[in-house]
Design a protein around this motif. Structure first.
Motif, PDB file in Angstrom:
ATOM      1  N   GLY A  73       4.677  21.918  -4.214  1.00  0.00           N
ATOM      2  CA  GLY A  73       4.050  22.957  -3.150  1.00  0.00           C
ATOM      3  C   GLY A  73       3.577  22.391  -1.870  1.00  0.00           C
ATOM      4  N   GLU A  74       2.717  23.154  -1.202  1.00  0.00           N
ATOM      5  CA  GLU A  74       2.429  22.655   0.126  1.00  0.00           C
ATOM      6  C   GLU A  74       1.703  21.438   0.365  1.00  0.00           C
ATOM      7  N   TYR A  75       1.006  20.990  -0.704  1.00  0.00           N
ATOM      8  CA  TYR A  75       0.179  19.911  -0.581  1.00  0.00           C
ATOM      9  C   TYR A  75       0.734  18.659  -1.495  1.00  0.00           C
ATOM     10  N   GLU A  76       1.993  18.731  -1.645  1.00  0.00           N
ATOM     11  CA  GLU A  76       2.364  17.732  -2.608  1.00  0.00           C
ATOM     12  C   GLU A  76       2.470  16.332  -1.910  1.00  0.00           C
ATOM     13  N   LEU A  77       2.229  15.161  -2.714  1.00  0.00           N
ATOM     14  CA  LEU A  77       2.105  14.004  -2.112  1.00  0.00           C
ATOM     15  C   LEU A  77       3.554  13.455  -2.365  1.00  0.00           C
ATOM     16  N   GLU A  78       4.051  12.754  -1.271  1.00  0.00           N
ATOM     17  CA  GLU A  78       5.265  11.938  -1.240  1.00  0.00           C
ATOM     18  C   GLU A  78       4.828  10.665  -1.682  1.00  0.00           C
ATOM     19  N   SER A  79       6.158   9.788  -1.885  1.00  0.00           N
ATOM     20  CA  SER A  79       6.021   8.580  -2.736  1.00  0.00           C
ATOM     21  C   SER A  79       5.138   7.540  -2.135  1.00  0.00           C
ATOM     22  N   PRO A  80       5.156   7.556  -0.835  1.00  0.00           N
ATOM     23  CA  PRO A  80       4.212   6.403  -0.026  1.00  0.00           C
ATOM     24  C   PRO A  80       2.779   7.008  -0.182  1.00  0.00           C
ATOM     25  N   ASP A  81       2.499   8.350  -0.211  1.00  0.00           N
ATOM     26  CA  ASP A  81       1.208   8.627  -0.197  1.00  0.00           C
ATOM     27  C   ASP A  81       0.546   8.621  -1.793  1.00  0.00           C
ATOM     28  N   ARG A  82       1.333   8.806  -2.788  1.00  0.00           N
ATOM     29  CA  ARG A  82       0.997   8.282  -3.974  1.00  0.00           C
ATOM     30  C   ARG A  82       0.807   6.796  -4.307  1.00  0.00           C
ATOM     31  N   ALA A  83       1.489   6.041  -3.755  1.00  0.00           N
ATOM     32  CA  ALA A  83       1.370   4.593  -3.631  1.00  0.00           C
ATOM     33  C   ALA A  83      -0.028   4.062  -3.147  1.00  0.00           C
ATOM     34  N   ALA A  84      -0.329   5.005  -2.034  1.00  0.00           N
ATOM     35  CA  ALA A  84      -1.482   4.698  -1.399  1.00  0.00           C
ATOM     36  C   ALA A  84      -2.821   5.063  -2.293  1.00  0.00           C
ATOM     37  N   VAL A  85      -2.777   6.066  -2.986  1.00  0.00           N
ATOM     38  CA  VAL A  85      -3.707   6.551  -3.970  1.00  0.00           C
ATOM     39  C   VAL A  85      -3.792   5.420  -5.212  1.00  0.00           C
ATOM     40  N   ASN A  86      -2.648   4.987  -5.663  1.00  0.00           N
ATOM     41  CA  ASN A  86      -2.667   4.045  -6.856  1.00  0.00           C
ATOM     42  C   ASN A  86      -3.319   2.873  -6.329  1.00  0.00           C
ATOM     43  N   SER A  87      -2.854   2.415  -5.260  1.00  0.00           N
ATOM     44  CA  SER A  87      -3.507   0.889  -4.845  1.00  0.00           C
ATOM     45  C   SER A  87      -4.900   0.867  -4.429  1.00  0.00           C
ATOM     46  N   ALA A  88      -5.249   1.979  -3.900  1.00  0.00           N
ATOM     47  CA  ALA A  88      -6.678   2.266  -3.526  1.00  0.00           C
ATOM     48  C   ALA A  88      -7.649   2.200  -4.846  1.00  0.00           C
ATOM     49  N   ILE A  89      -7.101   3.013  -5.978  1.00  0.00           N
ATOM     50  CA  ILE A  89      -7.935   3.213  -7.323  1.00  0.00           C
ATOM     51  C   ILE A  89      -7.822   1.647  -7.872  1.00  0.00           C
ATOM     52  N   ASP A  90      -6.839   1.238  -7.802  1.00  0.00           N
ATOM     53  CA  ASP A  90      -6.603  -0.004  -8.625  1.00  0.00           C
ATOM     54  C   ASP A  90      -7.285  -1.418  -7.979  1.00  0.00           C
ATOM     55  N   ASP A  91      -7.242  -1.386  -6.753  1.00  0.00           N
ATOM     56  CA  ASP A  91      -7.641  -2.378  -6.340  1.00  0.00           C
ATOM     57  C   ASP A  91      -9.116  -2.362  -5.954  1.00  0.00           C
ATOM     58  N   GLU A  92      -9.658  -1.232  -5.554  1.00  0.00           N
ATOM     59  CA  GLU A  92     -11.094  -1.135  -5.209  1.00  0.00           C
ATOM     60  C   GLU A  92     -12.093  -0.355  -6.365  1.00  0.00           C
ATOM     61  N   TYR A  93     -11.329   0.649  -6.978  1.00  0.00           N
ATOM     62  CA  TYR A  93     -12.469   1.423  -8.052  1.00  0.00           C
ATOM     63  C   TYR A  93     -12.248   0.820  -9.200  1.00  0.00           C
ATOM     64  N   ARG A  94     -11.326   0.492  -9.794  1.00  0.00           N
ATOM     65  CA  ARG A  94     -11.148   0.006 -11.177  1.00  0.00           C
ATOM     66  C   ARG A  94     -11.933  -1.310 -11.406  1.00  0.00           C
ATOM     67  N   PRO A  95     -12.293  -2.163 -10.352  1.00  0.00           N
ATOM     68  CA  PRO A  95     -13.270  -3.125 -10.756  1.00  0.00           C
ATOM     69  C   PRO A  95     -14.525  -3.007 -10.696  1.00  0.00           C
ATOM     70  N   THR A  96     -15.095  -1.642 -10.467  1.00  0.00           N
ATOM     71  CA  THR A  96     -16.417  -1.015 -10.517  1.00  0.00           C
ATOM     72  C   THR A  96     -16.682  -0.678 -11.869  1.00  0.00           C
ATOM     73  N   ASP A  97     -17.717   0.054 -12.281  1.00  0.00           N
ATOM     74  CA  ASP A  97     -18.235   0.518 -13.518  1.00  0.00           C
ATOM     75  C   ASP A  97     -17.658   1.856 -13.611  1.00  0.00           C
ATOM     76  N   LEU A  98     -16.909   2.683 -12.755  1.00  0.00           N
ATOM     77  CA  LEU A  98     -16.139   3.646 -12.914  1.00  0.00           C
ATOM     78  C   LEU A  98     -14.735   3.462 -13.768  1.00  0.00           C
ATOM     79  N   ALA A  99     -14.477   4.549 -14.418  1.00  0.00           N
ATOM     80  CA  ALA A  99     -13.091   4.374 -15.360  1.00  0.00           C
ATOM     81  C   ALA A  99     -12.281   5.351 -14.701  1.00  0.00           C
ATOM     82  N   PHE A 100     -11.175   5.288 -13.950  1.00  0.00           N
ATOM     83  CA  PHE A 100     -10.275   6.033 -13.495  1.00  0.00           C
ATOM     84  C   PHE A 100      -9.085   6.251 -14.246  1.00  0.00           C
ATOM     85  N   HIS A 101      -8.885   7.503 -14.613  1.00  0.00           N
ATOM     86  CA  HIS A 101      -7.659   8.056 -15.547  1.00  0.00           C
ATOM     87  C   HIS A 101      -6.721   8.847 -14.793  1.00  0.00           C
ATOM     88  N   TYR A 102      -5.541   8.738 -14.967  1.00  0.00           N
ATOM     89  CA  TYR A 102      -4.569   9.868 -14.436  1.00  0.00           C
ATOM     90  C   TYR A 102      -4.321  11.037 -15.134  1.00  0.00           C
TER      91      TYR A 102
END
Length: 215
Positions: A73-102
């Motif tokens: 739909g209107e707000y679909e993330l394209e491949s580069p957008d999805r890569a940006a989300v995954n890299s930010a979560i993997d590199d920045e937030y997973r090393p914290t005490d938060l636990a992210f799950h897709y």
């Protein structure tokens, strides 16, 4: 700490300061918090409000964070957008005490809604903003949100730094002028929570300390 054990601001500040004295990691590096920029502070209201135009962060309602990237739909993330989300979560937030799950089967109403919904688009965004985060459904108290939306413009605006910034808002991190003590919005100690934010900006020590002291 658990997400239901929301300590008073004074105790959180003490915990953040104490954490700076504790070496972390194999290299023995201590992360030092410069300021408390976790919602709420002395410079923000003590409530979480819903709506795209509110402009005030809320904490997420649990350290277990389930997220979804709009896939149609209107707000679909394209491949580069999805890569940006995954890299930010993997590199920045997973090393914290938060636990992210897709969450491949997102929930949009009722109990147990998916915590963060990432969208790509410009509908409703003020012309001076490249991204925005807002609470769609309040959580169990006045500090947290059950479901938050992140909407970032397309055409190259979905960067690692901006994704880190908006995800920071979704877990309660604020700009420098809402921190205690206050900092300039451009103070580099705020990591990816500076405004404007660089495309490769990371979370940084101050934000990690505040996340870990809260969750």
């Amino acid at each position: 700490m658990s997400s239901t054990d929301r300590r008073p601001l004074s105790r959180r500040i003490t915990a953040v300061a104490a954490a700076a004295l504790i070496p972390l990691g194999a290299a023995g590096v201590a992360w030092a918090a410069t300021t408390d920029n976790m919602f709420p502070t002395a410079y923000t209201g003590s409530y979480c409000a819903t709506g795209m135009g509110v402009g005030q962060p809320c904490q997420t309602d649990d350290r277990e964070v389930y997220f979804y990237m709009d896939s149609s739909g209107e707000y679909e993330l394209e491949s580069p957008d999805r890569a940006a989300v995954n890299s930010a979560i993997d590199d920045e937030y997973r090393p914290t005490d938060l636990a992210f799950h897709y969450d491949s089967s997102p929930v949009f109403s009722g109990d147990g809604e998916t915590d963060i919904i990432y969208q790509e688009g410009s509908t409703g965004l003020p012309s001076n903003l490249d991204g925005i985060t807002w609470c769609n459904a309040k959580g169990h108290d006045n500090k947290d949100c059950d479901q938050q939306y992140i909407r970032i413009r397309g055409n190259g605006h979905y960067t690692h730094g901006l994704t880190c910034h908006e995800t920071g808002h979704a877990v309660g991190l604020q700009h420098g002028d809402w921190a205690s003590p206050q900092l300039s919005r451009t103070d580099t100690r705020l990591g990816c929570m500076v405004t404007p934010v660089g495309s490769n900006a990371g979370l940084g020590a101050n934000n990690r300390e505040n996340i870990n002291a809260t969750y």
